[in-house]
Scaffold this active site. Structure first.
Site, PDB file in Angstrom:
ATOM      1  N   SER A 145       6.746  -6.051  -6.151  1.00  0.00           N
ATOM      2  CA  SER A 145       6.647  -6.833  -4.792  1.00  0.00           C
ATOM      3  C   SER A 145       7.769  -7.911  -5.480  1.00  0.00           C
ATOM      4  CB  SER A 145       5.565  -7.553  -4.580  1.00  0.00           C
ATOM      5  OG  SER A 145       5.482  -8.432  -3.826  1.00  0.00           O
ATOM      6  N   TYR A 158      -2.597 -11.699  -4.824  1.00  0.00           N
ATOM      7  CA  TYR A 158      -1.600 -10.829  -4.740  1.00  0.00           C
ATOM      8  C   TYR A 158      -0.204 -11.135  -5.787  1.00  0.00           C
ATOM      9  CZ  TYR A 158       1.790  -7.579  -2.296  1.00  0.00           C
ATOM     10  OH  TYR A 158       2.764  -6.705  -1.895  1.00  0.00           O
TER      11      TYR A 158
HETATM   12  P1  NAP Z   1       0.145  -0.250   3.921  1.00  0.00           P
HETATM   13  O1  NAP Z   1       0.730   0.132   5.107  1.00  0.00           O
HETATM   14  O2  NAP Z   1      -0.970  -1.287   4.207  1.00  0.00           O
HETATM   15  O3  NAP Z   1      -0.203   0.887   2.897  1.00  0.00           O
HETATM   16  C1  NAP Z   1      -1.074   0.489   1.667  1.00  0.00           C
HETATM   17  C2  NAP Z   1      -1.442   1.755   1.358  1.00  0.00           C
HETATM   18  O4  NAP Z   1      -2.606   1.680   0.151  1.00  0.00           O
HETATM   19  C3  NAP Z   1      -2.488   2.770   2.489  1.00  0.00           C
HETATM   20  O5  NAP Z   1      -2.033   3.925   2.331  1.00  0.00           O
HETATM   21  C4  NAP Z   1      -3.728   2.317   2.186  1.00  0.00           C
HETATM   22  O6  NAP Z   1      -4.837   3.179   2.381  1.00  0.00           O
HETATM   23  C5  NAP Z   1      -3.672   2.425   0.389  1.00  0.00           C
HETATM   24  N1  NAP Z   1      -4.968   1.622  -0.015  1.00  0.00           N
HETATM   25  C6  NAP Z   1      -5.209   0.452  -0.189  1.00  0.00           C
HETATM   26  N2  NAP Z   1      -6.477   0.167  -0.576  1.00  0.00           N
HETATM   27  C7  NAP Z   1      -6.772   1.450  -1.207  1.00  0.00           C
HETATM   28  C8  NAP Z   1      -8.013   2.058  -1.791  1.00  0.00           C
HETATM   29  N3  NAP Z   1      -8.984   1.251  -2.058  1.00  0.00           N
HETATM   30  N4  NAP Z   1      -8.421   3.345  -1.944  1.00  0.00           N
HETATM   31  C9  NAP Z   1      -7.325   3.969  -1.654  1.00  0.00           C
HETATM   32  N5  NAP Z   1      -6.061   3.777  -0.936  1.00  0.00           N
HETATM   33  C10 NAP Z   1      -5.859   2.466  -0.622  1.00  0.00           C
HETATM   34  O7  NAP Z   1       1.241  -1.144   2.883  1.00  0.00           O
HETATM   35  P2  NAP Z   1       2.599  -0.993   2.393  1.00  0.00           P
HETATM   36  O8  NAP Z   1       3.630  -1.921   2.722  1.00  0.00           O
HETATM   37  O9  NAP Z   1       3.033   0.570   2.679  1.00  0.00           O
HETATM   38  O10 NAP Z   1       2.242  -0.999   0.844  1.00  0.00           O
HETATM   39  C11 NAP Z   1       2.402  -0.103  -0.285  1.00  0.00           C
HETATM   40  C12 NAP Z   1       2.774  -0.698  -1.386  1.00  0.00           C
HETATM   41  O11 NAP Z   1       3.827  -1.531  -1.290  1.00  0.00           O
HETATM   42  C13 NAP Z   1       1.540  -1.890  -1.776  1.00  0.00           C
HETATM   43  O12 NAP Z   1       1.372  -1.663  -3.253  1.00  0.00           O
HETATM   44  C14 NAP Z   1       2.200  -3.251  -1.542  1.00  0.00           C
HETATM   45  O13 NAP Z   1       1.805  -4.218  -1.934  1.00  0.00           O
HETATM   46  C15 NAP Z   1       3.536  -2.786  -1.743  1.00  0.00           C
HETATM   47  N6  NAP Z   1       4.586  -3.805  -1.196  1.00  0.00           N
HETATM   48  C16 NAP Z   1       4.737  -3.855   0.351  1.00  0.00           C
HETATM   49  C17 NAP Z   1       5.696  -4.607   0.801  1.00  0.00           C
HETATM   50  C18 NAP Z   1       6.040  -4.775   2.228  1.00  0.00           C
HETATM   51  O14 NAP Z   1       6.722  -5.639   2.653  1.00  0.00           O
HETATM   52  N7  NAP Z   1       5.578  -4.041   3.067  1.00  0.00           N
HETATM   53  C19 NAP Z   1       6.547  -5.387   0.000  1.00  0.00           C
HETATM   54  C20 NAP Z   1       6.270  -5.382  -1.236  1.00  0.00           C
HETATM   55  C21 NAP Z   1       5.149  -4.514  -2.012  1.00  0.00           C
HETATM   56  P3  NAP Z   1      -5.452   2.899   3.899  1.00  0.00           P
HETATM   57  O15 NAP Z   1      -4.486   3.142   5.018  1.00  0.00           O
HETATM   58  O16 NAP Z   1      -6.768   3.710   3.860  1.00  0.00           O
HETATM   59  O17 NAP Z   1      -5.975   1.276   3.684  1.00  0.00           O
END
Ligand code: NAP
Length: 253
Positions: A145, A158
């Site tokens: 991140s 986080y």
């Molecule tokens: P998201 O849409 O909330 O997706 C998160 C994913 O993680 C979902 O598939 C979620 O499943 C899964 N997950 C969370 N807790 C879980 C658990 N206990 N067991 C199994 N699966 C779990 O968010 P995203 O933005 O795509 O995030 C993906 C990654 O990118 C994360 O590591 C996040 O920190 C990172 N990231 C995102 C951003 C951003 O701007 N969006 C920036 C930097 C880093 P469910 O749908 O079942 O909850």
């Protein structure tokens, strides 16, 4: 030919949390490059499954809650039984909790640390053992991140977890390069997914963030496809322990 080194035909990629958001983009990108996909999800990733199989590749979903590490041995066994091997691990699943540091709860600390760094480490450990038993290396890509580099605001667990992802990525690269295992990370910038929905609906914060992104827009899951294929492929065999920002220039400001 150099473009052949990006080709992932016949590789097997295991991706955590690919029912939505960045994980879904990663799954589709890797499938388009030739990978069969094993998703690890809490819910049925029907949309991702459909988009992956439309590319002609196979998709297997394994159900697990990654809030603890209990399921890891059975996940690995099921993955190897179904597809015979694993070549690529993407540790994508992650959660965020927003609250002032003064009021932050132990529960919000532990839940985020458990998914974002503890499970990430033990998934990497289990898959690395599988890579070593297969005898021909492998690729691990952790999702970091901007808060691997910066402090952030109102997201203490986080920031702690994602800063740890950067450090652990380096450590694992140091230990496992001898087995031809590459461990790198991608640090997405501000991407339009569920993870940032709260930020994007706060007009002031959303405006402040957009003004700082040189690209002038939020990122999308598609923006990760090129970088993930690069880090998953032979094209990056001499890249190890590095966290690549995919941020529209955010860190350059
Ligand atoms: P998201 O849409 O909330 O997706 C998160 C994913 O993680 C979902 O598939 C979620 O499943 C899964 N997950 C969370 N807790 C879980 C658990 N206990 N067991 C199994 N699966 C779990 O968010 P995203 O933005 O795509 O995030 C993906 C990654 O990118 C994360 O590591 C996040 O920190 C990172 N990231 C995102 C951003 C951003 O701007 N969006 C920036 C930097 C880093 P469910 O749908 O079942 O909850």
């Amino acid at each position: 030919m150099i473009l052949n080194s990006f080709d992932l035909t016949g590789k097997v990629a295991l991706i955590t949390g690919c029912n939505t958001g960045l994980g879904q983009g990663i799954a589709i990108g890797l499938a388009q490059a030739g990978c069969d996909i094993i998703g690890v999800n809490r819910s049925q990733p029907l949309e991702t499954m459909s988009k992956v199989t439309q590319t002609g590749r196979r998709f297997l979903n394994l159900n697990a809650d990654l809030g603890n590490i209990d399921a890891i041995p059975s996940l690995l066994a099921a993955a190897v039984e179904a597809f015979g091997r694993i070549d690529i691990l993407v540790n994508n699943a992650g959660i965020i909790r927003r609250e002032d540091a003064l009021n932050f709860s132990e529960q919000d600390w532990d839940e985020v640390m458990d998914v974002n760094i503890k499970t990430l480490f033990f998934m990497a450990q289990a898959v690395a053992k599988q890579f070593i038993s297969q005898g021909c290396g492998g690729k691990i890509i952790n999702i970091a991140s901007m808060l691997s580099f910066q402090g952030g605001i109102r997201v203490p667990s986080y920031t702690a977890s994602k800063s740890a992802v950067l450090g652990v990525t380096r450590l694992l690269a140091n230990e496992w390069a001898q087995y031809q295992i590459n461990v790198n990370a991608i640090a997405p910038g501000y991407m339009a997914t569920n993870n940032t929905q709260q930020l994007r609906t706060d007009e002031d914060r959303s405006q402040q963030i957009l003004e700082r992104i040189p690209a002038g827009r939020w990122g999308t899951p598609d923006d990760l496809m090129g970088p993930i294929v690069f880090l998953a492929s032979a094209a990056s065999d001499y890249v190890n322990g590095y966290t690549l920002a995919v941020d529209g220039g955010w860190l350059a400001r």
